[in-house]
Design a protein around this motif. Structure first.
Motif, PDB file in Angstrom:
ATOM      1  N   THR A  80       1.010  -1.311   0.158  1.00 41.01           N
ATOM      2  CA  THR A  80      -0.056  -0.008   0.094  1.00 41.01           C
ATOM      3  C   THR A  80       0.659   1.336   0.008  1.00 41.01           C
ATOM      4  O   THR A  80       0.626   2.355  -0.804  1.00 41.01           O
ATOM      5  CB  THR A  80      -0.779   0.108   1.364  1.00 41.01           C
ATOM      6  N   PHE A  81       1.895   1.274   0.746  1.00 40.59           N
ATOM      7  CA  PHE A  81       2.610   2.268   0.706  1.00 40.59           C
ATOM      8  C   PHE A  81       3.508   2.473  -0.413  1.00 40.59           C
ATOM      9  O   PHE A  81       3.830   3.572  -1.005  1.00 40.59           O
ATOM     10  CB  PHE A  81       3.936   2.233   1.877  1.00 40.59           C
ATOM     11  N   ALA A  82       3.840   1.331  -1.055  1.00 41.55           N
ATOM     12  CA  ALA A  82       4.497   1.397  -2.206  1.00 41.55           C
ATOM     13  C   ALA A  82       3.635   1.964  -3.564  1.00 41.55           C
ATOM     14  O   ALA A  82       3.959   2.636  -4.216  1.00 41.55           O
ATOM     15  CB  ALA A  82       4.914   0.017  -2.886  1.00 41.55           C
ATOM     16  N   ALA A  83       2.171   1.791  -3.407  1.00 39.70           N
ATOM     17  CA  ALA A  83       1.414   2.302  -4.290  1.00 39.70           C
ATOM     18  C   ALA A  83       1.227   3.902  -4.105  1.00 39.70           C
ATOM     19  O   ALA A  83       1.220   4.730  -5.190  1.00 39.70           O
ATOM     20  CB  ALA A  83       0.000   1.813  -3.928  1.00 39.70           C
ATOM     21  N   THR A  84       1.361   4.339  -2.830  1.00 35.37           N
ATOM     22  CA  THR A  84       1.247   5.688  -2.814  1.00 35.37           C
ATOM     23  C   THR A  84       2.487   6.647  -3.137  1.00 35.37           C
ATOM     24  O   THR A  84       2.536   7.682  -3.801  1.00 35.37           O
ATOM     25  CB  THR A  84       1.166   6.207  -1.374  1.00 35.37           C
ATOM     26  N   MET A  85       3.680   5.673  -3.162  1.00 32.71           N
ATOM     27  CA  MET A  85       5.056   6.408  -3.533  1.00 32.71           C
ATOM     28  C   MET A  85       5.223   6.204  -4.908  1.00 32.71           C
ATOM     29  O   MET A  85       5.392   7.189  -5.657  1.00 32.71           O
ATOM     30  CB  MET A  85       6.018   5.467  -3.044  1.00 32.71           C
ATOM     31  N   VAL A  86       4.337   5.342  -5.733  1.00 33.50           N
ATOM     32  CA  VAL A  86       4.344   5.443  -7.237  1.00 33.50           C
ATOM     33  C   VAL A  86       3.527   6.648  -7.617  1.00 33.50           C
ATOM     34  O   VAL A  86       4.018   7.291  -8.595  1.00 33.50           O
ATOM     35  CB  VAL A  86       3.744   4.138  -7.532  1.00 33.50           C
ATOM     36  N   GLY A  87       2.482   6.580  -6.819  1.00 28.91           N
ATOM     37  CA  GLY A  87       1.577   7.862  -7.210  1.00 28.91           C
ATOM     38  C   GLY A  87       2.204   9.135  -7.037  1.00 28.91           C
ATOM     39  O   GLY A  87       2.152  10.268  -7.873  1.00 28.91           O
ATOM     40  N   LEU A  88       2.976   9.342  -5.777  1.00 28.41           N
ATOM     41  CA  LEU A  88       3.924  10.645  -5.722  1.00 28.41           C
ATOM     42  C   LEU A  88       4.897  10.835  -6.758  1.00 28.41           C
ATOM     43  O   LEU A  88       4.933  12.047  -7.104  1.00 28.41           O
ATOM     44  CB  LEU A  88       4.469  10.478  -4.482  1.00 28.41           C
ATOM     45  N   GLY A  89       5.470   9.841  -7.017  1.00 28.58           N
ATOM     46  CA  GLY A  89       6.538  10.084  -8.364  1.00 28.58           C
ATOM     47  C   GLY A  89       5.708  10.716  -9.524  1.00 28.58           C
ATOM     48  O   GLY A  89       6.472  11.456 -10.151  1.00 28.58           O
ATOM     49  N   LEU A  90       4.967   9.863 -10.015  1.00 27.91           N
ATOM     50  CA  LEU A  90       4.395  10.579 -11.256  1.00 27.91           C
ATOM     51  C   LEU A  90       3.758  11.886 -11.014  1.00 27.91           C
ATOM     52  O   LEU A  90       3.767  12.437 -11.882  1.00 27.91           O
ATOM     53  CB  LEU A  90       3.083   9.406 -11.788  1.00 27.91           C
ATOM     54  N   TYR A  91       3.038  12.192  -9.877  1.00 25.16           N
ATOM     55  CA  TYR A  91       2.586  13.313  -9.486  1.00 25.16           C
ATOM     56  C   TYR A  91       3.762  14.560  -9.472  1.00 25.16           C
ATOM     57  O   TYR A  91       3.495  15.662 -10.317  1.00 25.16           O
ATOM     58  CB  TYR A  91       1.889  13.585  -8.048  1.00 25.16           C
ATOM     59  N   VAL A 226      -3.233   9.201 -11.853  1.00 24.55           N
ATOM     60  CA  VAL A 226      -3.940   8.076 -11.324  1.00 24.55           C
ATOM     61  C   VAL A 226      -3.943   6.831 -12.075  1.00 24.55           C
ATOM     62  O   VAL A 226      -3.507   5.740 -11.631  1.00 24.55           O
ATOM     63  CB  VAL A 226      -5.383   8.683 -11.357  1.00 24.55           C
ATOM     64  N   VAL A 227      -4.165   6.621 -13.502  1.00 25.82           N
ATOM     65  CA  VAL A 227      -4.168   5.708 -14.321  1.00 25.82           C
ATOM     66  C   VAL A 227      -2.855   4.927 -14.372  1.00 25.82           C
ATOM     67  O   VAL A 227      -2.523   4.086 -14.287  1.00 25.82           O
ATOM     68  CB  VAL A 227      -4.829   5.970 -15.609  1.00 25.82           C
ATOM     69  N   GLY A 228      -1.740   5.936 -14.509  1.00 24.34           N
ATOM     70  CA  GLY A 228      -0.557   5.552 -14.916  1.00 24.34           C
ATOM     71  C   GLY A 228       0.049   4.947 -13.513  1.00 24.34           C
ATOM     72  O   GLY A 228       0.848   3.919 -13.475  1.00 24.34           O
ATOM     73  N   PHE A 309      -5.467   6.412  -5.068  1.00 23.87           N
ATOM     74  CA  PHE A 309      -6.290   7.301  -5.434  1.00 23.87           C
ATOM     75  C   PHE A 309      -6.617   8.532  -4.587  1.00 23.87           C
ATOM     76  O   PHE A 309      -6.745   9.765  -4.797  1.00 23.87           O
ATOM     77  CB  PHE A 309      -7.743   6.703  -5.731  1.00 23.87           C
ATOM     78  N   ILE A 310      -6.846   8.318  -3.156  1.00 22.08           N
ATOM     79  CA  ILE A 310      -7.022   9.232  -2.167  1.00 22.08           C
ATOM     80  C   ILE A 310      -5.800  10.024  -2.010  1.00 22.08           C
ATOM     81  O   ILE A 310      -6.046  11.422  -1.946  1.00 22.08           O
ATOM     82  CB  ILE A 310      -7.245   8.675  -0.470  1.00 22.08           C
ATOM     83  N   TYR A 311      -4.655   9.754  -2.077  1.00 15.80           N
ATOM     84  CA  TYR A 311      -3.386  10.403  -2.100  1.00 15.80           C
ATOM     85  C   TYR A 311      -3.458  11.297  -3.395  1.00 15.80           C
ATOM     86  O   TYR A 311      -3.104  12.636  -2.988  1.00 15.80           O
ATOM     87  CB  TYR A 311      -2.317   9.493  -2.093  1.00 15.80           C
ATOM     88  N   VAL A 312      -3.151  11.043  -4.266  1.00 12.63           N
ATOM     89  CA  VAL A 312      -3.030  11.589  -5.609  1.00 12.63           C
ATOM     90  C   VAL A 312      -4.267  12.817  -5.455  1.00 12.63           C
ATOM     91  O   VAL A 312      -4.215  13.845  -5.935  1.00 12.63           O
ATOM     92  CB  VAL A 312      -3.127  11.023  -6.814  1.00 12.63           C
ATOM     93  N   THR A 313      -5.552  12.351  -5.534  1.00 10.49           N
ATOM     94  CA  THR A 313      -6.648  13.405  -5.497  1.00 10.49           C
ATOM     95  C   THR A 313      -6.556  14.338  -4.610  1.00 10.49           C
ATOM     96  O   THR A 313      -6.748  15.662  -4.835  1.00 10.49           O
ATOM     97  CB  THR A 313      -7.652  12.561  -5.283  1.00 10.49           C
TER      98      THR A 313
END
Length: 405
Positions: A80-91, A226-228, A309-313
């Motif tokens: 789960t933390f890995a998913a948020t870090m991937v989102g942060l990187g793309l953001y 989000v999708v990426g 989703f929560i993180y990026v949004t």
């Protein structure tokens, strides 16, 4: 292989029929899809409760259940933390917050949000969110479909059975609970057999929505993040977890593909749970005591797609609302996103509502969520499939480690 071809054929057939965009045909497929989803939701709730109760009930006789729990929590938090870090990187790479929206677009988004949801979101508090998961009677969680509350009730029953002294009454109770579980798994096998019918209807629904046509507009960069992020987590990060522990990701995916496909179209990890458990036991050959404990738990707490989703949004909405994003903000909101995703009901639009609640409580411009809303159906499909794929990976990892222990 034969089943995969049948599912693929159902997917293509549904897409073709949905693309025709015939009103009477769309109504029919909406009915079939709704009926099929209701049937899975019907068996999902008791399956969750019985799976947890029967597993915990064996704590007094089986050793090592504590290790299964700890490993499940560990892999859940890591993925789960890995998913948020991937989102942060793309953001940080794409910078969607720099693509300002027009005032008209944001104002128009407000009208796309149900006023009752906004009113409910404004009343959101962390304490209230926690209290809502604590049931005040036995039947309330089952009527409301609150998965975390159901887990609490089931856990209490399971632990109670585990610590009860051996007696004829205990044996009778265990026989009833185990018998009910086998009954529901028999029903599940019938629903899985009829899965192609549901796939046709779900695919037709999606094709009809796409045929209506919607422009990405100024939220294009946000959608790319989000999708990426979901795609990278699905195809790169989670397979890496498997590879590092000696598993073949393609083999695991083939075994769990019925559950992933079901999740894609139902947009509900809770409704998909029966298929996930059946696929893990029958195709992946996971031990039943592992699959029936890990997967219901993951269905509630292992929300990779929801956390991302929560993180990026939240970052996107806050940046548009004038909040300065600092390293501290990124760190704190990563934690908030993970905690918020834990206990999410695993139902369609659950993550959307959680984000709406958080942003409304901060006084952010929630109208932007109305702009996002038309695209959320596709986002919800992708992130639910990712959640179930992550659940499958965690189950695979825990199952192997318990066999080696």
């Amino acid at each position: 292989m034969k089943k995969t071809l049948i599912w693929f054929g159902a997917l293509v057939l549904g897409g073709i029929l949905g693309a025709l965009n015939l009103a009477w045909l769309n109504d029919f497929f909406n009915f079939v899809a709704s009926a099929y989803t209701r049937l899975f939701q019907f068996v999902a709730v008791p399956t969750i409760a019985l799976a947890v109760a029967t597993t915990l009930a064996g704590l007094g006789e089986k050793q090592g259940m504590g290790r299964i729990f700890l490993r499940t929590i560990t892999y859940t938090l890591l993925t789960t933390f890995a998913a948020t870090m991937v989102g942060l990187g793309l953001y940080l790479l794409i910078q969607p917050g720099s693509a300002a929206l027009s005032a008209e677009a944001v104002a128009g988004g407000v009208t796309a949000i149900d006023p009752s949801l906004v009113a409910q979101a404004k009343g959101f508090t962390v304490y209230g969110h926690i209290l809502n998961t604590i049931p005040n009677n036995v039947v309330a969680p089952f009527f409301s479909g609150n998965v975390l509350s159901i887990l609490l009730v089931a856990a209490a029953v399971g632990v109670g059975l585990a610590v009860m002294p051996n007696s004829p009454n205990k044996a009778t109770l265990l026989a009833v609970v185990n018998g009910l579980q086998e009954l529901f798994f028999t029903i599940i096998r019938g629903l899985v057999w009829a899965l192609p019918i549901g796939i046709v209807a779900f695919a037709a629904q999606l094709a009809a929505q796409v045929a209506e046509g919607q422009t990405v507009g100024s939220v294009g960069k946000y959608l790319a993040v989000v999708v990426g992020g979901n795609v990278l987590q699905f195809f790169v990060v989670l397979p890496l977890f498997l590879l590092l522990r000696g598993h073949n990701p393609l083999k695991v995916f083939r075994a769990m593909s019925p559950a992933v496909m079901m999740a894609l179209f139902t947009k509900s990890s809770a409704a998909t749970l029966p298929v996930t458990v059946a696929s893990a036991e029958n195709n992946l050959k996971a031990k039943p005591e592992v699959a029936r404990f890990v997967l219901p738990m993951c269905c509630t707490i292992n929300m990779n797609g929801c956390a991302a989703f929560i993180y990026v949004t939240s970052l996107f909405v806050m940046q548009l609302g004038g909040v300065s994003l600092t390293p501290g903000t990124y760190a704190v909101w990563s934690l908030i996103a993970v905690i918020s995703a834990v206990g999410n009901a695993g139902v369609p639009m659950g993550c959307y509502f959680l984000t709406l609640s958080l942003m409304a409580g901060m006084g952010m411009p929630i109208g932007i969520l109305g702009v996002i809303l038309p695209f959320y159906a596709v986002i919800d499909m992708i992130e639910t499939a990712e959640n179930v794929w992550s659940d499958s990976c965690v189950c695979t990892l825990v199952d192997k480690e318990t066999r080696l222990a």
